[in-house]
Design an enzyme around this catalytic site. Sequence first.
Site, PDB file in Angstrom:
ATOM      1  N   THR A   1      16.675  36.741   3.640  1.00 36.84           N
ATOM      2  CA  THR A   1      15.955  35.651   4.296  1.00 36.84           C
ATOM      3  C   THR A   1      14.497  36.023   4.556  1.00 36.84           C
ATOM      4  O   THR A   1      14.172  37.206   4.715  1.00 36.84           O
ATOM      5  CB  THR A   1      16.647  35.332   5.649  1.00 36.84           C
ATOM      6  OG1 THR A   1      15.782  34.489   6.423  1.00 36.84           O
ATOM      7  CG2 THR A   1      16.912  36.586   6.471  1.00 36.84           C
ATOM      8  N   ASP A   2      13.651  34.996   4.645  1.00 36.63           N
ATOM      9  CA  ASP A   2      12.244  35.246   4.985  1.00 36.63           C
ATOM     10  C   ASP A   2      12.086  35.841   6.388  1.00 36.63           C
ATOM     11  O   ASP A   2      11.058  36.443   6.702  1.00 36.63           O
ATOM     12  CB  ASP A   2      11.403  33.960   4.846  1.00 36.63           C
ATOM     13  CG  ASP A   2      11.878  32.793   5.710  1.00 36.63           C
ATOM     14  OD1 ASP A   2      12.847  32.947   6.475  1.00 36.63           O
ATOM     15  OD2 ASP A   2      11.260  31.707   5.605  1.00 36.63           O
ATOM     16  N   GLU A   3      13.103  35.653   7.246  1.00 41.02           N
ATOM     17  CA  GLU A   3      12.965  36.108   8.638  1.00 41.02           C
ATOM     18  C   GLU A   3      12.819  37.618   8.760  1.00 41.02           C
ATOM     19  O   GLU A   3      12.394  38.115   9.804  1.00 41.02           O
ATOM     20  CB  GLU A   3      14.156  35.635   9.476  1.00 41.02           C
ATOM     21  CG  GLU A   3      14.200  34.140   9.577  1.00 41.02           C
ATOM     22  CD  GLU A   3      15.104  33.617  10.685  1.00 41.02           C
ATOM     23  OE1 GLU A   3      15.396  34.347  11.636  1.00 41.02           O
ATOM     24  OE2 GLU A   3      15.502  32.453  10.570  1.00 41.02           O
TER      25      GLU A   3
ATOM     26  N   TYR B   1      19.512  38.833  14.671  1.00 38.07           N
ATOM     27  CA  TYR B   1      19.923  38.344  13.342  1.00 38.07           C
ATOM     28  C   TYR B   1      19.024  38.922  12.255  1.00 38.07           C
ATOM     29  O   TYR B   1      19.497  39.536  11.291  1.00 38.07           O
ATOM     30  CB  TYR B   1      19.877  36.805  13.292  1.00 38.07           C
ATOM     31  CG  TYR B   1      19.850  36.256  11.876  1.00 38.07           C
ATOM     32  CD1 TYR B   1      20.960  36.347  11.051  1.00 38.07           C
ATOM     33  CD2 TYR B   1      18.690  35.657  11.359  1.00 38.07           C
ATOM     34  CE1 TYR B   1      20.926  35.874   9.738  1.00 38.07           C
ATOM     35  CE2 TYR B   1      18.649  35.177  10.058  1.00 38.07           C
ATOM     36  CZ  TYR B   1      19.769  35.288   9.249  1.00 38.07           C
ATOM     37  OH  TYR B   1      19.728  34.826   7.953  1.00 38.07           O
TER      38      TYR B   1
ATOM     39  N   LYS C   1      19.700  41.568   9.133  1.00 38.18           N
ATOM     40  CA  LYS C   1      19.457  41.251   7.717  1.00 38.18           C
ATOM     41  C   LYS C   1      18.486  42.266   7.112  1.00 38.18           C
ATOM     42  O   LYS C   1      18.656  42.693   5.964  1.00 38.18           O
ATOM     43  CB  LYS C   1      18.903  39.828   7.566  1.00 38.18           C
ATOM     44  CG  LYS C   1      19.879  38.710   7.884  1.00 38.18           C
ATOM     45  CD  LYS C   1      21.081  38.639   6.946  1.00 38.18           C
ATOM     46  CE  LYS C   1      20.735  38.172   5.562  1.00 38.18           C
ATOM     47  NZ  LYS C   1      21.957  37.934   4.737  1.00 38.18           N
TER      48      LYS C   1
HETATM   49  P1  NAD Z   1      26.824  30.179   6.934  1.00 41.23           P
HETATM   50  O1  NAD Z   1      26.861  30.688   8.329  1.00 41.23           O
HETATM   51  O2  NAD Z   1      26.882  28.710   6.691  1.00 41.23           O
HETATM   52  O3  NAD Z   1      28.022  30.818   6.088  1.00 41.23           O
HETATM   53  C1  NAD Z   1      28.361  32.168   6.186  1.00 41.23           C
HETATM   54  C2  NAD Z   1      29.712  32.367   5.507  1.00 41.23           C
HETATM   55  O4  NAD Z   1      30.040  33.767   5.559  1.00 41.23           O
HETATM   56  C3  NAD Z   1      30.851  31.607   6.180  1.00 41.23           C
HETATM   57  O5  NAD Z   1      31.664  30.966   5.212  1.00 41.23           O
HETATM   58  C4  NAD Z   1      31.633  32.705   6.894  1.00 41.23           C
HETATM   59  O6  NAD Z   1      33.018  32.419   7.022  1.00 41.23           O
HETATM   60  C5  NAD Z   1      31.386  33.901   5.992  1.00 41.23           C
HETATM   61  N1  NAD Z   1      31.529  35.182   6.703  1.00 41.23           N
HETATM   62  C6  NAD Z   1      30.958  35.525   7.896  1.00 41.23           C
HETATM   63  N2  NAD Z   1      31.351  36.772   8.228  1.00 41.23           N
HETATM   64  C7  NAD Z   1      32.146  37.229   7.228  1.00 41.23           C
HETATM   65  C8  NAD Z   1      32.837  38.446   6.995  1.00 41.23           C
HETATM   66  N3  NAD Z   1      32.798  39.467   7.871  1.00 41.23           N
HETATM   67  N4  NAD Z   1      33.558  38.579   5.861  1.00 41.23           N
HETATM   68  C9  NAD Z   1      33.626  37.557   4.956  1.00 41.23           C
HETATM   69  N5  NAD Z   1      32.997  36.373   5.137  1.00 41.23           N
HETATM   70  C10 NAD Z   1      32.278  36.206   6.250  1.00 41.23           C
HETATM   71  O7  NAD Z   1      25.514  30.825   6.284  1.00 41.23           O
HETATM   72  P2  NAD Z   1      24.486  30.203   5.240  1.00 41.23           P
HETATM   73  O8  NAD Z   1      23.477  29.412   5.967  1.00 41.23           O
HETATM   74  O9  NAD Z   1      25.247  29.609   4.111  1.00 41.23           O
HETATM   75  O10 NAD Z   1      23.766  31.545   4.755  1.00 41.23           O
HETATM   76  C11 NAD Z   1      24.261  32.277   3.633  1.00 41.23           C
HETATM   77  C12 NAD Z   1      23.353  33.467   3.408  1.00 41.23           C
HETATM   78  O11 NAD Z   1      22.020  33.020   3.163  1.00 41.23           O
HETATM   79  C13 NAD Z   1      23.263  34.412   4.600  1.00 41.23           C
HETATM   80  O12 NAD Z   1      23.252  35.737   4.107  1.00 41.23           O
HETATM   81  C14 NAD Z   1      21.926  34.053   5.262  1.00 41.23           C
HETATM   82  O13 NAD Z   1      21.376  35.188   5.907  1.00 41.23           O
HETATM   83  C15 NAD Z   1      21.108  33.649   4.051  1.00 41.23           C
HETATM   84  N6  NAD Z   1      20.029  32.681   4.316  1.00 41.23           N
HETATM   85  C16 NAD Z   1      20.278  31.512   4.985  1.00 41.23           C
HETATM   86  C17 NAD Z   1      19.247  30.589   5.172  1.00 41.23           C
HETATM   87  C18 NAD Z   1      19.464  29.287   5.921  1.00 41.23           C
HETATM   88  O14 NAD Z   1      18.489  28.587   6.207  1.00 41.23           O
HETATM   89  N7  NAD Z   1      20.686  28.902   6.229  1.00 41.23           N
HETATM   90  C19 NAD Z   1      17.966  30.860   4.691  1.00 41.23           C
HETATM   91  C20 NAD Z   1      17.739  32.080   4.012  1.00 41.23           C
HETATM   92  C21 NAD Z   1      18.789  32.965   3.810  1.00 41.23           C
HETATM   93  O1  TDX Z   2      18.339  23.141  18.913  1.00 45.11           O
HETATM   94  C1  TDX Z   2      17.375  23.639  18.304  1.00 45.11           C
HETATM   95  N1  TDX Z   2      16.108  23.284  18.661  1.00 45.11           N
HETATM   96  C2  TDX Z   2      14.996  23.790  18.054  1.00 45.11           C
HETATM   97  O2  TDX Z   2      13.859  23.443  18.416  1.00 45.11           O
HETATM   98  C3  TDX Z   2      17.551  24.588  17.241  1.00 45.11           C
HETATM   99  C4  TDX Z   2      18.937  25.016  16.818  1.00 45.11           C
HETATM  100  C5  TDX Z   2      16.426  25.099  16.645  1.00 45.11           C
HETATM  101  N2  TDX Z   2      15.182  24.720  17.031  1.00 45.11           N
HETATM  102  C6  TDX Z   2      14.012  25.303  16.354  1.00 45.11           C
HETATM  103  C7  TDX Z   2      14.031  26.817  16.265  1.00 45.11           C
HETATM  104  C8  TDX Z   2      13.346  27.109  14.939  1.00 45.11           C
HETATM  105  O3  TDX Z   2      11.938  27.162  15.131  1.00 45.11           O
HETATM  106  O4  TDX Z   2      14.061  24.853  14.992  1.00 45.11           O
HETATM  107  C9  TDX Z   2      13.666  25.881  14.082  1.00 45.11           C
HETATM  108  C10 TDX Z   2      14.802  26.133  13.105  1.00 45.11           C
HETATM  109  O5  TDX Z   2      15.875  26.710  13.838  1.00 45.11           O
HETATM  110  P1  TDX Z   2      17.261  27.099  13.124  1.00 45.11           P
HETATM  111  O6  TDX Z   2      17.787  25.921  12.386  1.00 45.11           O
HETATM  112  O7  TDX Z   2      18.120  27.764  14.133  1.00 45.11           O
HETATM  113  O8  TDX Z   2      16.751  28.121  11.995  1.00 45.11           O
HETATM  114  P2  TDX Z   2      15.946  29.501  12.096  1.00 45.11           P
HETATM  115  O9  TDX Z   2      16.096  30.130  13.412  1.00 45.11           O
HETATM  116  O10 TDX Z   2      14.551  29.241  11.594  1.00 45.11           O
HETATM  117  O11 TDX Z   2      16.770  30.374  11.015  1.00 45.11           O
HETATM  118  C11 TDX Z   2      17.249  29.752   9.806  1.00 45.11           C
HETATM  119  O12 TDX Z   2      16.428  30.044   8.700  1.00 45.11           O
HETATM  120  C12 TDX Z   2      16.474  31.316   8.148  1.00 45.11           C
HETATM  121  C13 TDX Z   2      18.684  30.137   9.480  1.00 45.11           C
HETATM  122  O13 TDX Z   2      19.501  29.882  10.599  1.00 45.11           O
HETATM  123  C14 TDX Z   2      18.804  31.560   9.041  1.00 45.11           C
HETATM  124  O14 TDX Z   2      20.123  31.857   8.635  1.00 45.11           O
HETATM  125  C15 TDX Z   2      17.883  31.776   7.882  1.00 45.11           C
HETATM  126  O15 TDX Z   2      17.885  33.144   7.525  1.00 45.11           O
END
Ligand code: NAD
Ligand code: TDX
Length: 353
Positions: free
Chosen positions: A126-128, A150, A154
Amino acid sequence: MNLLVTGAAGFIGSAYARMLLRSDAPDAPQVTVLDKLTYAGSVSNLGDLVGGHPRLRFVQGDICDAALVGKLMTEVHQVVHFAAESHVDRSIEEAGDFVRTNVLGTQTLLDAALSHGVERFVHVSTDEVYGSIEHGSWTEDRPLAPNSPYSASKAASDLLALSYHRTHGLDVRITRASNTYGPHQFPEKVIPLFITNLLDGEPVPLYGDGRNVREWLHVEDHCRGVELARARGRPGQVYNLGGGTRLTNRELTERLLDACESDWSMVRHVTDRKGHDLRYSLDCGKARAELGYAPRHDFVPGLAATVAWYRENRDWWEPLKHRRAANGGKARRHRAVKGAAVAVPHAPRERER
Ligand code: NAD
Ligand code: TDX
């Protein structure tokens, strides 16, 4: 080719598995999904594919389970690793599961991949991990400076993955994508949380002054970027995958209010997230040049289609939201506003327009 996809019952991993299984190319891979089915994972994200698709095998299990992971690695050629604890607010409340799954789980997979001669390991990050950037954009050589538990977990897993390349020669490729949106995202992340609250006529909790900036990427573009890194990337390399649309949370909220035919009276300004990163922005020049990566989804139609999906798929998100509400306080001190994870809601300021 046999591919192990971890975390493919979650938001992005399930979209990636669906993308692979849609293909009818003669060299389309056999897909083994390994997912623990935590609160964030559901077999329903894979639709009818589980039990109904000849190239899919679903295994429920933990990436920290070395025996299970070792057995699966004997059966696959490559790994694409999505599984993670992924929600920042939960990591602020309780970091243990994040270290266990994101760090120990990744190390367990890397060890098993190495000992069983797996040919390629794509680590989805992730970019984070870069921290927060006030101006400009991150390139892949920026030092990591994560701020939340988090993102720290990562970053640790990224460094472990790179260390297995440098120390052992394992073919590891890393993607670092920006905030991802689309169908099937658990209604705790800001876009699905705000949409589902608004569809229910509930207020939405905007953290702090709402000036934090996120770069938005459609889930299908994220998955294509991961697949390009797997197919065309180079061992030991990191690829940024951005969406290109950078918005403050206030601008995002405005668009969601419009899309849900609502207004600022539904917004509650709540106490800021602890350590809230101000701005994320990725430079994707390397992925463009080396992989031919470019996002295809424009944000405006992408967001409209996402809102439409949540409108039409209440059956998918309502049970998740009710279960979350019933579980109550673990990730929330206050429940006056649905989803205000660690924030303390206070009276709304005057209407903003
Ligand atoms: P998500 O939370 O929707 O899904 C995570 C999945 O992993 C779930 O199905 C969960 O059951 C499974 N999981 C969790 N712990 C586990 C374990 N110990 N063993 C096996 N499975 C397990 O997450 P997402 O948003 O789909 O993110 C997927 C990946 O992409 C992550 O690595 C996250 O860091 C990365 N990512 C997410 C975002 C975003 O905006 N959502 C952005 C950049 C990168
Ligand atoms: O209730 C809310 N109110 C609010 O203002 C929530 C849940 C979030 N926010 C703000 C916080 C952040 O600035 O919105 C922005 C986005 O928040 P999230 O959806 O929680 O995402 P973020 O914290 O940016 O992280 C996400 O992007 C990178 C994903 O959850 C991560 O898994 C990914 O790596």
